[in-house]
Write a protein that holds these residues in place. Structure first.
Motif, PDB file in Angstrom:
ATOM      1  N   THR A 196       7.242 -25.691   3.688  1.00  0.00           N
ATOM      2  CA  THR A 196       6.909 -26.964   3.259  1.00  0.00           C
ATOM      3  C   THR A 196       7.560 -27.604   2.116  1.00  0.00           C
ATOM      4  O   THR A 196       7.277 -26.862   1.110  1.00  0.00           O
ATOM      5  N   PRO A 197       8.503 -28.665   2.328  1.00  0.00           N
ATOM      6  CA  PRO A 197       8.975 -29.062   0.988  1.00  0.00           C
ATOM      7  C   PRO A 197       7.782 -29.558  -0.100  1.00  0.00           C
ATOM      8  O   PRO A 197       6.766 -30.022   0.316  1.00  0.00           O
ATOM      9  N   LEU A 223      11.938 -39.525  -2.115  1.00  0.00           N
ATOM     10  CA  LEU A 223      11.605 -38.359  -1.784  1.00  0.00           C
ATOM     11  C   LEU A 223      12.687 -37.357  -1.420  1.00  0.00           C
ATOM     12  O   LEU A 223      13.539 -37.850  -0.795  1.00  0.00           O
ATOM     13  N   ASN A 224      12.539 -36.164  -1.597  1.00  0.00           N
ATOM     14  CA  ASN A 224      13.463 -35.165  -1.307  1.00  0.00           C
ATOM     15  C   ASN A 224      13.120 -34.615  -0.022  1.00  0.00           C
ATOM     16  O   ASN A 224      12.325 -33.348   0.086  1.00  0.00           O
ATOM     17  N   LEU A 225      12.931 -35.010   1.156  1.00  0.00           N
ATOM     18  CA  LEU A 225      12.493 -34.560   2.433  1.00  0.00           C
ATOM     19  C   LEU A 225      13.772 -34.233   3.507  1.00  0.00           C
ATOM     20  O   LEU A 225      14.376 -35.199   3.847  1.00  0.00           O
ATOM     21  N   PRO A 226      14.021 -32.923   3.684  1.00  0.00           N
ATOM     22  CA  PRO A 226      15.051 -32.546   4.909  1.00  0.00           C
ATOM     23  C   PRO A 226      14.524 -33.192   6.067  1.00  0.00           C
ATOM     24  O   PRO A 226      13.348 -33.593   6.167  1.00  0.00           O
ATOM     25  N   TYR A 282       3.518 -33.426  -1.828  1.00  0.00           N
ATOM     26  CA  TYR A 282       3.192 -34.569  -2.726  1.00  0.00           C
ATOM     27  C   TYR A 282       2.715 -35.754  -1.794  1.00  0.00           C
ATOM     28  O   TYR A 282       1.702 -36.527  -2.171  1.00  0.00           O
ATOM     29  N   ILE A 283       3.704 -36.097  -1.057  1.00  0.00           N
ATOM     30  CA  ILE A 283       3.199 -37.559  -0.244  1.00  0.00           C
ATOM     31  C   ILE A 283       1.842 -37.284   0.504  1.00  0.00           C
ATOM     32  O   ILE A 283       1.422 -38.403   0.796  1.00  0.00           O
ATOM     33  N   THR A 284       1.729 -36.165   1.210  1.00  0.00           N
ATOM     34  CA  THR A 284       0.561 -36.115   1.937  1.00  0.00           C
ATOM     35  C   THR A 284      -0.666 -36.253   1.232  1.00  0.00           C
ATOM     36  O   THR A 284      -1.566 -36.680   1.585  1.00  0.00           O
ATOM     37  N   SER A 331       2.510 -34.525   9.159  1.00  0.00           N
ATOM     38  CA  SER A 331       1.539 -33.946  10.311  1.00  0.00           C
ATOM     39  C   SER A 331       1.885 -32.591  10.181  1.00  0.00           C
ATOM     40  O   SER A 331       1.287 -31.856  10.724  1.00  0.00           O
ATOM     41  N   ARG A 332       2.766 -32.053   9.705  1.00  0.00           N
ATOM     42  CA  ARG A 332       3.239 -30.370   9.473  1.00  0.00           C
ATOM     43  C   ARG A 332       3.261 -29.965   8.381  1.00  0.00           C
ATOM     44  O   ARG A 332       3.866 -29.043   8.002  1.00  0.00           O
TER      45      ARG A 332
END
Length: 170
Positions: A55-56, A41-44, A61-63, A95-96
């Motif tokens: 929100t990236p 995943l490309n999550l900063p 996607y993962i949520t 969560s965000r």
């Protein structure tokens, strides 16, 4: 309907190998299993400042993946006696994510915890148990613990997957 179960790994090493082994074992069961490697995943790094950038796409996607899942297998290496940053960061973004019902992504869902760890692994299992129970997952008592000196007990893995499928089907 077959339950949808995610095998979530926070590693591209031995925990990913363990995830793929469990995916092979899971083919014996009436459920849909999928491996998700959080490192893909490309999550900063989550911060309030970073959240102001929006929100990236991978957080959304993962949520959704977590929301659609009926159960989980979480696999993570031990990082300094705790969980790896990729796992904490993913949970922070879920969560965000802007989804007001984000807790539904994990709350009341059964979860198996496991690790391949070079340093014993008990600390990461305890940390994950505390974290995922706090978020609302129902943790299955039997854990999967492997190391360089201790290979996966396939019979134990089959038993825990069987329990997960059964509970996820309810």
């Amino acid at each position: 309907m077959k339950p949808n179960i995610l095998i979530v790994t926070a590693s591209d090493g031995n925990n990913l190998k363990l995830a793929n082994t469990l995916l092979d074992i899971s083919k014996e069961y009436e459920a849909q299993f999928e491996v998700i490697n959080l490192l893909d995943l490309n999550l900063p790094l989550y911060t309030a400042k970073e959240e102001k950038n929006g929100t990236p796409a991978d957080a959304t996607y993962i949520t959704k993946k977590f929301m659609d899942a009926n159960g989980f297998v979480f696999l993570a290496p031990e990082y300094n006696g705790s969980v790896p940053p990729a796992l904490n960061n993913t949970i922070a973004w879920i969560s965000r994510s802007g989804n007001d019902n984000w807790r539904d992504a994990l709350n009341t869902k059964p979860a198996v915890l496991g690790t391949h760890s070079g340093g014993g692994g008990n600390h990461v299992l305890m940390a994950m148990q505390e974290q995922f129970a706090f978020i609302g997952c129902n943790i299955i008592g039997r854990k999967l613990l492997t190391s360089y000196a201790k290979e996966l007990n396939v019979d134990s893995a089959k038993e825990v997957i069987s329990q997960l499928v059964k509970i996820s089907s309810i």
